[in-house]
Design a protein around this motif. Sequence first.
Motif, PDB file in Angstrom:
ATOM      1  N   VAL A 130       9.422 -13.232   1.703  1.00  0.00           N
ATOM      2  CA  VAL A 130       8.699 -14.519   1.776  1.00  0.00           C
ATOM      3  C   VAL A 130       7.295 -14.366   1.189  1.00  0.00           C
ATOM      4  O   VAL A 130       6.836 -15.213   0.414  1.00  0.00           O
ATOM      5  CB  VAL A 130       8.660 -15.028   3.244  1.00  0.00           C
ATOM      6  CG1 VAL A 130       7.591 -16.092   3.447  1.00  0.00           C
ATOM      7  CG2 VAL A 130      10.035 -15.570   3.638  1.00  0.00           C
ATOM      8  N   GLU A 131       6.619 -13.267   1.495  1.00  0.00           N
ATOM      9  CA  GLU A 131       5.270 -13.056   0.947  1.00  0.00           C
ATOM     10  C   GLU A 131       5.314 -12.936  -0.581  1.00  0.00           C
ATOM     11  O   GLU A 131       4.463 -13.480  -1.280  1.00  0.00           O
ATOM     12  CB  GLU A 131       4.613 -11.800   1.535  1.00  0.00           C
ATOM     13  CG  GLU A 131       4.329 -11.876   3.025  1.00  0.00           C
ATOM     14  CD  GLU A 131       3.505 -13.086   3.450  1.00  0.00           C
ATOM     15  OE1 GLU A 131       2.645 -13.539   2.673  1.00  0.00           O
ATOM     16  OE2 GLU A 131       3.747 -13.582   4.564  1.00  0.00           O
ATOM     17  N   GLU A 132       6.330 -12.233  -1.081  1.00  0.00           N
ATOM     18  CA  GLU A 132       6.447 -12.087  -2.535  1.00  0.00           C
ATOM     19  C   GLU A 132       6.770 -13.429  -3.193  1.00  0.00           C
ATOM     20  O   GLU A 132       6.257 -13.744  -4.273  1.00  0.00           O
ATOM     21  CB  GLU A 132       7.521 -11.044  -2.883  1.00  0.00           C
ATOM     22  CG  GLU A 132       7.018  -9.607  -2.789  1.00  0.00           C
ATOM     23  CD  GLU A 132       5.979  -9.279  -3.859  1.00  0.00           C
ATOM     24  OE1 GLU A 132       4.786  -9.557  -3.615  1.00  0.00           O
ATOM     25  OE2 GLU A 132       6.353  -8.752  -4.924  1.00  0.00           O
ATOM     26  N   LYS A 177      -4.701  -6.197  -9.796  1.00  0.00           N
ATOM     27  CA  LYS A 177      -4.538  -6.226  -8.338  1.00  0.00           C
ATOM     28  C   LYS A 177      -3.118  -5.797  -7.936  1.00  0.00           C
ATOM     29  O   LYS A 177      -2.916  -5.141  -6.909  1.00  0.00           O
ATOM     30  CB  LYS A 177      -4.822  -7.674  -7.870  1.00  0.00           C
ATOM     31  CG  LYS A 177      -4.464  -7.992  -6.449  1.00  0.00           C
ATOM     32  CD  LYS A 177      -5.575  -7.644  -5.498  1.00  0.00           C
ATOM     33  CE  LYS A 177      -5.193  -7.996  -4.071  1.00  0.00           C
ATOM     34  NZ  LYS A 177      -6.023  -7.309  -3.102  1.00  0.00           N
ATOM     35  N   TYR A 178      -2.123  -6.230  -8.726  1.00  0.00           N
ATOM     36  CA  TYR A 178      -0.723  -5.958  -8.375  1.00  0.00           C
ATOM     37  C   TYR A 178      -0.060  -5.167  -9.495  1.00  0.00           C
ATOM     38  O   TYR A 178      -0.115  -5.586 -10.662  1.00  0.00           O
ATOM     39  CB  TYR A 178       0.063  -7.273  -8.188  1.00  0.00           C
ATOM     40  CG  TYR A 178      -0.595  -8.239  -7.248  1.00  0.00           C
ATOM     41  CD1 TYR A 178      -0.477  -8.087  -5.869  1.00  0.00           C
ATOM     42  CD2 TYR A 178      -1.345  -9.319  -7.734  1.00  0.00           C
ATOM     43  CE1 TYR A 178      -1.092  -8.977  -4.997  1.00  0.00           C
ATOM     44  CE2 TYR A 178      -1.951 -10.209  -6.881  1.00  0.00           C
ATOM     45  CZ  TYR A 178      -1.829 -10.036  -5.515  1.00  0.00           C
ATOM     46  OH  TYR A 178      -2.446 -10.921  -4.659  1.00  0.00           O
ATOM     47  N   ARG A 188       5.067  -3.682  -1.348  1.00  0.00           N
ATOM     48  CA  ARG A 188       3.649  -3.766  -1.701  1.00  0.00           C
ATOM     49  C   ARG A 188       2.821  -3.334  -0.490  1.00  0.00           C
ATOM     50  O   ARG A 188       3.168  -3.653   0.646  1.00  0.00           O
ATOM     51  CB  ARG A 188       3.261  -5.190  -2.120  1.00  0.00           C
ATOM     52  CG  ARG A 188       3.953  -5.605  -3.408  1.00  0.00           C
ATOM     53  CD  ARG A 188       3.170  -6.590  -4.221  1.00  0.00           C
ATOM     54  NE  ARG A 188       3.963  -6.944  -5.401  1.00  0.00           N
ATOM     55  CZ  ARG A 188       3.843  -6.343  -6.581  1.00  0.00           C
ATOM     56  NH1 ARG A 188       2.941  -5.411  -6.765  1.00  0.00           N
ATOM     57  NH2 ARG A 188       4.618  -6.711  -7.587  1.00  0.00           N
ATOM     58  N   PRO A 189       1.710  -2.618  -0.746  1.00  0.00           N
ATOM     59  CA  PRO A 189       0.948  -2.057   0.371  1.00  0.00           C
ATOM     60  C   PRO A 189       0.394  -3.116   1.336  1.00  0.00           C
ATOM     61  O   PRO A 189       0.447  -2.947   2.536  1.00  0.00           O
ATOM     62  CB  PRO A 189      -0.181  -1.283  -0.305  1.00  0.00           C
ATOM     63  CG  PRO A 189      -0.109  -1.579  -1.765  1.00  0.00           C
ATOM     64  CD  PRO A 189       1.197  -2.212  -2.066  1.00  0.00           C
ATOM     65  N   ARG A 190      -0.141  -4.207   0.828  1.00  0.00           N
ATOM     66  CA  ARG A 190      -0.672  -5.250   1.712  1.00  0.00           C
ATOM     67  C   ARG A 190      -0.025  -6.569   1.303  1.00  0.00           C
ATOM     68  O   ARG A 190      -0.605  -7.371   0.576  1.00  0.00           O
ATOM     69  CB  ARG A 190      -2.206  -5.321   1.601  1.00  0.00           C
ATOM     70  CG  ARG A 190      -2.912  -4.105   2.222  1.00  0.00           C
ATOM     71  CD  ARG A 190      -4.378  -4.041   1.876  1.00  0.00           C
ATOM     72  NE  ARG A 190      -4.584  -3.891   0.447  1.00  0.00           N
ATOM     73  CZ  ARG A 190      -4.420  -2.748  -0.228  1.00  0.00           C
ATOM     74  NH1 ARG A 190      -4.079  -1.641   0.389  1.00  0.00           N
ATOM     75  NH2 ARG A 190      -4.591  -2.704  -1.537  1.00  0.00           N
TER      76      ARG A 190
END
Length: 264
Positions: A130-132, A177-178, A188-190
């Motif tokens: 969901v975050e991605e 950043k990514y 991903r770390p955060r």
Amino acid sequence: MPWRDDEFVQGVIELNAQIMAWIGLGPNRAETTPIALAASSELTDTMLPYVRERRSNSGDDLISEVWRIGPTVLSDFVEADAMGICRDLLMGGTDTTTHALANALYLLLANTKISEAMLVDRPARVPLFVEEALRLYGTVQYRLRFANQDCDVGGIQVKKNDLLITINAAANRDPTKYSCPADVNLNRPRPREHLAFNTGPRNCVGAALARTEMIEAISALLNQTSYLRLNSQLPAPHFHGHFTRSFGPLHVSFDPAPSFFALR
Ligand code: HEM
């Protein structure tokens, strides 16, 4: 007045859609402006009796909460304030989540590797997915800000009161950043460090609710015994919209689950 009234909900959704269509069109608004203005007044007329009723007949719903908390924040809190907050929540909470869900679904449908990755450790992976999805295809493409002081933004001199258009969608794919920014990466770390809800003192008040809704909806889809796939016989989706964007049309078909889907 019933606490949940389907006709009311449907009416509100339709009026909201007319206003959002106006926002989504950008500068070419000659035709849609009168429609959106009429929808806006009708929306106020439709919601007002409900907002009024919750003032005297309070419950455990959000409108009652607005009436409870409002006067503790503003000593001269009046009906127009309650109405404004309720309308803001409605506008902020409907179109955004609808588009975000469509985008997350598209990502799943278009990438079998991702849907397969979701077969294992689903409770942990769905929130990361969901975050991605929010980072890659966040609903809100940009925001407007006036600079409150002279400043330097990435080497560009900005003067106090200059209008800035921050393209959140671009920042969410910033390669500094990514790593591999266009890829879905569930490690991903955060993972929550993106601008889909913006950041800083003014950001999305509904972010926690939106995340919960998306996690529940995607989990429910993945828990089906049949699986969804894009229907290649019908027009393919494309990314469309202006201020809020999503993939559509999403023509899908429900197929029997292939053997790897039984791995749940
Ligand atoms: C995936 C879904 C959502 C996305 C992508 C999203 C995104 C955003 C963004 C980018 C902002 C702008 C912050 C700013 O720069 O000022 C915002 C504001 C806001 N959002 Fe959301 N939002 C979502 C869901 C929701 C939900 C579910 C609610 C309410 C139930 C909500 C209510 C609001 C409100 C009221 C504001 C305005 C805040 C203010 O005026 O300071 N949003 N949202």
